[in-house]
Scaffold this motif. Sequence first.
Motif, short mmCIF file in Angstrom:
data_model
loop_
_atom_site.label_atom_id
_atom_site.label_comp_id
_atom_site.label_asym_id
_atom_site.label_seq_id
_atom_site.Cartn_x
_atom_site.Cartn_y
_atom_site.Cartn_z
N SER A 76 1.61 8.30 -2.40
CA SER A 76 0.69 8.62 -1.31
C SER A 76 0.27 7.32 -0.66
CB SER A 76 -0.54 9.38 -1.84
OG SER A 76 -1.23 8.60 -2.80
N MET A 77 -0.25 7.41 0.56
CA MET A 77 -0.54 6.20 1.33
C MET A 77 -1.71 6.43 2.24
SD MET A 77 2.23 4.05 3.61
CE MET A 77 2.73 5.52 4.52
N ALA A 78 -2.56 5.43 2.40
CA ALA A 78 -3.70 5.53 3.29
C ALA A 78 -3.23 5.67 4.74
CB ALA A 78 -4.59 4.30 3.15
N ALA A 79 -4.03 6.33 5.55
CA ALA A 79 -3.69 6.51 6.97
C ALA A 79 -3.82 5.19 7.72
CB ALA A 79 -4.61 7.56 7.59
N GLY A 80 -2.99 5.04 8.74
CA GLY A 80 -3.11 3.88 9.63
C GLY A 80 -2.64 2.57 9.03
N THR A 81 -1.73 2.62 8.06
CA THR A 81 -1.24 1.38 7.46
C THR A 81 -0.11 0.79 8.31
OG1 THR A 81 0.47 2.46 6.15
CG2 THR A 81 -1.74 2.33 5.18
N SER A 82 0.31 -0.40 7.92
CA SER A 82 1.38 -1.09 8.65
C SER A 82 2.75 -0.84 8.02
CB SER A 82 1.10 -2.60 8.66
OG SER A 82 0.95 -3.09 7.34
N VAL A 83 2.89 0.23 7.24
CA VAL A 83 4.15 0.53 6.56
C VAL A 83 5.07 1.34 7.48
CG1 VAL A 83 5.22 1.75 4.63
CG2 VAL A 83 3.10 0.47 4.29
N GLU A 84 6.31 0.89 7.60
CA GLU A 84 7.33 1.61 8.36
C GLU A 84 8.03 2.64 7.47
OE1 GLU A 84 9.74 2.57 11.66
OE2 GLU A 84 8.00 1.26 11.57
N GLU A 85 8.41 2.22 6.26
CA GLU A 85 9.08 3.12 5.34
C GLU A 85 8.97 2.57 3.92
OE1 GLU A 85 12.93 3.17 7.15
OE2 GLU A 85 13.71 1.58 5.84
N VAL A 86 9.19 3.44 2.96
CA VAL A 86 9.19 3.07 1.55
C VAL A 86 10.51 3.48 0.94
CG1 VAL A 86 8.10 3.46 -0.70
CG2 VAL A 86 6.67 3.28 1.36
N HIS A 87 11.16 2.55 0.24
CA HIS A 87 12.41 2.84 -0.43
C HIS A 87 12.09 3.16 -1.90
CE1 HIS A 87 14.78 0.13 2.61
NE2 HIS A 87 14.07 1.09 3.20
N LEU A 88 11.96 4.45 -2.21
CA LEU A 88 11.74 4.82 -3.61
C LEU A 88 12.98 4.51 -4.44
CD1 LEU A 88 9.68 8.15 -3.62
CD2 LEU A 88 8.92 5.83 -4.12
N LEU A 89 14.14 4.69 -3.85
CA LEU A 89 15.37 4.20 -4.45
C LEU A 89 15.85 3.03 -3.60
CD1 LEU A 89 17.47 7.39 -5.36
CD2 LEU A 89 15.68 6.25 -6.68
N ASP A 90 16.06 1.88 -4.23
CA ASP A 90 16.51 0.70 -3.50
C ASP A 90 17.65 0.05 -4.28
OD1 ASP A 90 16.03 -1.36 -1.31
OD2 ASP A 90 15.84 -2.61 -3.11
N GLN A 91 18.86 0.14 -3.73
CA GLN A 91 20.06 -0.38 -4.40
C GLN A 91 20.09 0.07 -5.86
OE1 GLN A 91 20.04 -4.62 -3.60
NE2 GLN A 91 20.95 -4.30 -1.59
N SER A 92 19.95 1.37 -6.04
CA SER A 92 19.81 1.96 -7.36
C SER A 92 21.02 2.82 -7.74
CB SER A 92 18.53 2.80 -7.41
OG SER A 92 17.39 1.99 -7.19
N LEU A 93 20.99 3.40 -8.95
CA LEU A 93 22.08 4.21 -9.49
C LEU A 93 23.42 3.48 -9.31
CD1 LEU A 93 21.02 7.70 -8.06
CD2 LEU A 93 20.30 6.61 -10.21
N PRO A 94 23.51 2.22 -9.75
CA PRO A 94 24.72 1.42 -9.51
C PRO A 94 25.94 1.98 -10.25
CG PRO A 94 23.30 0.30 -11.08
CD PRO A 94 22.51 1.47 -10.56
N LEU A 95 27.09 1.84 -9.60
CA LEU A 95 28.36 2.27 -10.19
C LEU A 95 29.34 1.10 -10.15
CD1 LEU A 95 28.84 5.74 -8.44
CD2 LEU A 95 27.78 5.29 -10.66
N LYS A 96 29.99 0.84 -11.27
CA LYS A 96 31.03 -0.18 -11.28
C LYS A 96 32.39 0.47 -11.03
CE LYS A 96 31.52 0.02 -16.32
NZ LYS A 96 31.43 -0.75 -17.57
N GLU A 97 33.40 -0.35 -10.82
CA GLU A 97 34.73 0.16 -10.47
C GLU A 97 35.32 0.97 -11.61
OE1 GLU A 97 38.90 -1.47 -8.51
OE2 GLU A 97 37.60 -2.85 -9.61
N SER A 98 35.67 2.22 -11.29
CA SER A 98 36.33 3.13 -12.22
C SER A 98 36.75 4.37 -11.47
CB SER A 98 35.38 3.52 -13.37
OG SER A 98 35.93 4.58 -14.14
#
Length: 318
Positions: free
Chosen positions: A143-165
């Motif tokens: 949750s976030m306060a109203a009127g903030t300077s946030v454009e977006e939030v990445h709840l997943l950020d470069q996550s669930l990585p997969l290696k070559e297979s």
Amino acid sequence: MRNTNAGYWLVLWLGATSALWSQGPGAPSAVAFGASMESSALRVSVRAADGAIRLLDKATGAVWAVNPPVVVLKNKVVIPARPAGKIVADGTSLHYAARLGIGHNPDFATPIEFTNLDGLDLGLEFQLRLRSGEPATVEYSFSMAAGTSVEEVHLLDQSLPLKESERNYYAVPFRMGLLVPVAGDRPYSRRLASSGSYSMAMLGAVKDGSAVLVTWDNPYTDIMYDYSTEPRRLTSGLALHHDARSLRLQTLGRGGYVEIAKAYRQVARERGLLKTLAEKLKDNPAVEKFFGAADFKPFALIRRAPNTRWNPTSRELV
């Protein structure tokens, strides 16, 4: 460059007990995952050093890595959150307080460290919660306060990585569906919005025969996935903007895209979005004409005039 305008804090709700965790491929290199909660199917742990999350699928032993959430301000500065105090437990949820890490504006080569920004309290609160009656599902929200300077939030950020297979891929709901392998000679990044880019509110990942499903219910959620070549690796993310606030992560045990599709069908049914072809056929018999029909793409047959930015050669291309 350092900014010293006064202490800038985020509040992240998570819960806690003690646990020490090993790491999946591509995971950040801290030692202890000191906060955890679990069900009969899933264990969720949070690392005190940086707020990274690990999901253990008890059915397969697969560990899915989720990086700390990232805040993107309206001035395009990108800021990761970092735990700032003791991690606390609250039954089936985890919560802790966090401070901003190193901010980065892509227009500048030098990162900016935010250390004293008391006047810019965003009022962000994050929560991880095991869903009642769904032992393999955890809800991740903020949750976030109203009127903030946030454009977006990445709840997943470069996550669930997969290696070559050959067994590793993402299931992406673009057009009739894409299986994105960990393959290719050139790195790339993709961002898909719900307005014309993806068709279902889901993302699936398969790693060594284990599957996980990510779902959400707000269209202001963009899918991101990135491929790197040294080493070959896929990572994924979700950018939440406007009033988007949550996602769900569901471990599926052994499976692939079929099990991901079946799990999403159940989510769609719960949300009142599922209508089978048999049901559509009863409402409109003409639907039968779609069975076995080709997905024809007329834009694949395009004449490109020579000596243009679309065709720099001297001959026409079709």
